[in-house]
Design a protein around this motif. Structure first.
Motif, PDB file in Angstrom:
ATOM      1  N   ASN A  73      75.981  50.704 -14.642  1.00 55.06           N
ATOM      2  CA  ASN A  73      75.585  51.961 -15.411  1.00 55.06           C
ATOM      3  C   ASN A  73      74.724  52.862 -14.484  1.00 55.06           C
ATOM      4  OD1 ASN A  73      76.015  53.327 -17.958  1.00 55.06           O
ATOM      5  ND2 ASN A  73      73.747  52.753 -18.444  1.00 55.06           N
ATOM      6  N   ALA A  74      75.093  52.719 -13.315  1.00 52.96           N
ATOM      7  CA  ALA A  74      74.396  53.628 -12.301  1.00 52.96           C
ATOM      8  C   ALA A  74      75.214  54.215 -11.466  1.00 52.96           C
ATOM      9  CB  ALA A  74      73.077  52.654 -11.747  1.00 52.96           C
ATOM     10  N   ASP A  75      75.108  55.077 -10.513  1.00 51.58           N
ATOM     11  CA  ASP A  75      75.622  55.649  -9.538  1.00 51.58           C
ATOM     12  C   ASP A  75      75.228  55.059  -8.136  1.00 51.58           C
ATOM     13  OD1 ASP A  75      77.292  57.593 -10.854  1.00 51.58           O
ATOM     14  OD2 ASP A  75      75.620  59.016 -10.896  1.00 51.58           O
ATOM     15  N   THR A  76      73.939  54.434  -8.299  1.00 51.10           N
ATOM     16  CA  THR A  76      73.357  53.944  -6.853  1.00 51.10           C
ATOM     17  C   THR A  76      72.687  52.707  -7.156  1.00 51.10           C
ATOM     18  OG1 THR A  76      71.364  55.109  -6.894  1.00 51.10           O
ATOM     19  CG2 THR A  76      73.186  56.114  -5.760  1.00 51.10           C
ATOM     20  N   TYR A  77      72.613  51.778  -6.148  1.00 53.30           N
ATOM     21  CA  TYR A  77      72.131  50.533  -6.335  1.00 53.30           C
ATOM     22  C   TYR A  77      70.380  50.898  -6.653  1.00 53.30           C
ATOM     23  CZ  TYR A  77      76.548  48.197  -5.395  1.00 53.30           C
ATOM     24  OH  TYR A  77      77.766  47.776  -5.075  1.00 53.30           O
ATOM     25  N   SER A  78      69.807  49.849  -7.135  1.00 47.76           N
ATOM     26  CA  SER A  78      68.400  50.246  -7.563  1.00 47.76           C
ATOM     27  C   SER A  78      67.469  49.257  -6.704  1.00 47.76           C
ATOM     28  CB  SER A  78      68.007  49.959  -8.969  1.00 47.76           C
ATOM     29  OG  SER A  78      68.385  48.756  -9.561  1.00 47.76           O
ATOM     30  N   CYS A  79      68.160  48.595  -5.823  1.00 44.24           N
ATOM     31  CA  CYS A  79      67.556  47.480  -4.873  1.00 44.24           C
ATOM     32  C   CYS A  79      68.329  47.344  -3.824  1.00 44.24           C
ATOM     33  CB  CYS A  79      66.938  46.097  -5.697  1.00 44.24           C
ATOM     34  SG  CYS A  79      68.817  45.272  -6.060  1.00 44.24           S
ATOM     35  N   THR A  80      67.663  46.668  -2.954  1.00 44.16           N
ATOM     36  CA  THR A  80      68.250  45.989  -1.593  1.00 44.16           C
ATOM     37  C   THR A  80      68.262  44.597  -1.479  1.00 44.16           C
ATOM     38  OG1 THR A  80      67.077  47.971  -0.220  1.00 44.16           O
ATOM     39  CG2 THR A  80      67.778  45.903   0.878  1.00 44.16           C
ATOM     40  N   VAL A  81      69.641  44.194  -1.146  1.00 42.62           N
ATOM     41  CA  VAL A  81      69.767  42.540  -1.301  1.00 42.62           C
ATOM     42  C   VAL A  81      70.162  42.247   0.060  1.00 42.62           C
ATOM     43  CG1 VAL A  81      71.538  40.979  -1.976  1.00 42.62           C
ATOM     44  CG2 VAL A  81      70.859  42.903  -3.563  1.00 42.62           C
ATOM     45  N   ILE A  82      69.269  41.209   0.549  1.00 41.14           N
ATOM     46  CA  ILE A  82      69.294  40.660   1.682  1.00 41.14           C
ATOM     47  C   ILE A  82      69.368  39.199   1.753  1.00 41.14           C
ATOM     48  CG2 ILE A  82      67.781  40.443   3.764  1.00 41.14           C
ATOM     49  CD1 ILE A  82      65.847  42.447   2.741  1.00 41.14           C
ATOM     50  N   ALA A  83      70.379  38.652   2.587  1.00 42.07           N
ATOM     51  CA  ALA A  83      70.632  37.025   2.698  1.00 42.07           C
ATOM     52  C   ALA A  83      69.514  36.449   3.232  1.00 42.07           C
ATOM     53  CB  ALA A  83      71.622  36.900   3.521  1.00 42.07           C
ATOM     54  N   GLU A  84      69.029  35.347   2.497  1.00 38.75           N
ATOM     55  CA  GLU A  84      68.080  34.364   2.979  1.00 38.75           C
ATOM     56  C   GLU A  84      68.589  33.301   3.780  1.00 38.75           C
ATOM     57  OE1 GLU A  84      64.102  34.793   0.289  1.00 38.75           O
ATOM     58  OE2 GLU A  84      65.346  33.137  -0.438  1.00 38.75           O
ATOM     59  N   GLN A  85      69.698  32.994   3.798  1.00 41.36           N
ATOM     60  CA  GLN A  85      70.428  31.952   4.343  1.00 41.36           C
ATOM     61  C   GLN A  85      71.937  32.458   4.519  1.00 41.36           C
ATOM     62  OE1 GLN A  85      69.128  28.993   1.272  1.00 41.36           O
ATOM     63  NE2 GLN A  85      71.390  28.589   1.432  1.00 41.36           N
ATOM     64  N   PRO A  86      72.736  31.852   5.568  1.00 41.07           N
ATOM     65  CA  PRO A  86      74.006  31.862   5.531  1.00 41.07           C
ATOM     66  C   PRO A  86      74.642  32.253   4.134  1.00 41.07           C
ATOM     67  CG  PRO A  86      73.365  30.706   7.273  1.00 41.07           C
ATOM     68  CD  PRO A  86      72.249  30.779   6.460  1.00 41.07           C
ATOM     69  N   SER A  87      75.442  33.229   3.775  1.00 44.61           N
ATOM     70  CA  SER A  87      75.751  33.283   2.406  1.00 44.61           C
ATOM     71  C   SER A  87      77.084  33.780   2.253  1.00 44.61           C
ATOM     72  CB  SER A  87      74.666  34.275   1.392  1.00 44.61           C
ATOM     73  OG  SER A  87      73.504  33.502   1.466  1.00 44.61           O
ATOM     74  N   ARG A  88      77.873  33.476   1.310  1.00 36.10           N
ATOM     75  CA  ARG A  88      79.313  34.152   0.772  1.00 36.10           C
ATOM     76  C   ARG A  88      79.018  34.835  -0.560  1.00 36.10           C
ATOM     77  NH1 ARG A  88      84.564  33.614   2.380  1.00 36.10           N
ATOM     78  NH2 ARG A  88      86.076  33.745   0.437  1.00 36.10           N
ATOM     79  N   VAL A  89      79.278  36.048  -0.637  1.00 35.38           N
ATOM     80  CA  VAL A  89      79.463  36.613  -1.885  1.00 35.38           C
ATOM     81  C   VAL A  89      80.652  37.093  -2.353  1.00 35.38           C
ATOM     82  CG1 VAL A  89      76.894  37.228  -1.599  1.00 35.38           C
ATOM     83  CG2 VAL A  89      78.745  38.981  -0.959  1.00 35.38           C
ATOM     84  N   ILE A  90      81.003  37.191  -3.669  1.00 32.20           N
ATOM     85  CA  ILE A  90      82.321  37.869  -4.123  1.00 32.20           C
ATOM     86  C   ILE A  90      81.828  39.237  -4.771  1.00 32.20           C
ATOM     87  CG2 ILE A  90      84.077  37.463  -5.864  1.00 32.20           C
ATOM     88  CD1 ILE A  90      84.082  35.467  -3.381  1.00 32.20           C
ATOM     89  N   GLY A  91      82.794  40.245  -4.346  1.00 34.33           N
ATOM     90  CA  GLY A  91      82.708  41.533  -4.954  1.00 34.33           C
ATOM     91  C   GLY A  91      83.907  41.892  -5.708  1.00 34.33           C
TER      92      GLY A  91
END
Length: 201
Positions: free
Chosen positions: A72-90
């Motif tokens: 419900n927003a035009d921009t992300y409200s935070c920054t997301v940083i990997a704490e370890q090698p990671s795989r995400v699904i968008g």
């Protein structure tokens, strides 16, 4: 929580995987909201920055979604940083919104999912409002303890737990040692056991 496997097939067919190395930024606060994300493996932290410090909101691990306010927003409200090698699904945000409009069942699932996220963040805020590290840790352990049981499994590293509790790993380690000295808890690899009832706040 709503998992990737519970999503409609049409959404599962339009996923975009991303591989992240330790310390890599997935997106920054203020970036356009293009995707809804789930963690397939690894661990990431959601943060924001002030002039003086980095503020960690919470961490997410395997199976978790994150940055749900993007819907419900035009921009992300935070920054997301990997704490370890990671795989995400968008999943493209517009596709996800279309699926919500078309499926009342998915809407109900997602509302339930958001309610659980709200409750977990509320609990974190309550914990961080407790000034004493000792009392904060005890309160957390009591929240995690199931009725009729005294042993709490530790499913994250001490570093991650410390970040979620709003303290440094060193303070958390000292606090655990203090509680062991007071014979309130005992620790072994992967779990903590409450040895006594406590009424400290």
């Amino acid at each position: 929580m709503l998992t990737i496997k519970e999503l409609p097939k049409e959404l599962q067919q339009c996923i975009t995987p991303r591989e992240l190395s330790t310390g890599q930024i997935l997106f920054q606060q203020g970036d356009p909201t293009e995707f809804m994300f789930w963690v397939e493996s690894g661990r990431l932290k959601l943060v924001s920055f002030t002039e003086e410090q980095m503020i960690t909101y919470y961490t997410v691990g395997e199976g978790d979604s994150f940055a749900e306010t993007a819907i419900n927003a035009d921009t992300y409200s935070c920054t997301v940083i990997a704490e370890q090698p990671s795989r995400v699904i968008g999943i493209p945000k517009h596709k996800f919104l279309e699926a919500l409009h078309q499926s009342s069942n998915l809407c109900k699932q997602y509302v339930s999912h958001l309610s659980q996220r709200f409750e977990s963040v509320k609990q974190l805020l309550e914990l961080r409002s407790i000034r004493s590290a000792r009392n904060r840790l005890l309160h957390y352990l009591s929240q995690q303890c199931q009725p009729g049981q005294s042993t709490i499994p530790l499913t994250t590293s001490l570093k991650v737990l410390a970040a979620n509790l709003g303290m440094s790993p060193e303070v958390l380690s000292r606090t655990f040692s203090q509680l062991e000295t007071e014979q309130i808890v005992s620790r072994k690899k992967g779990s903590v056991t409450l040895l006594a009832d406590w009424l400290s706040f």
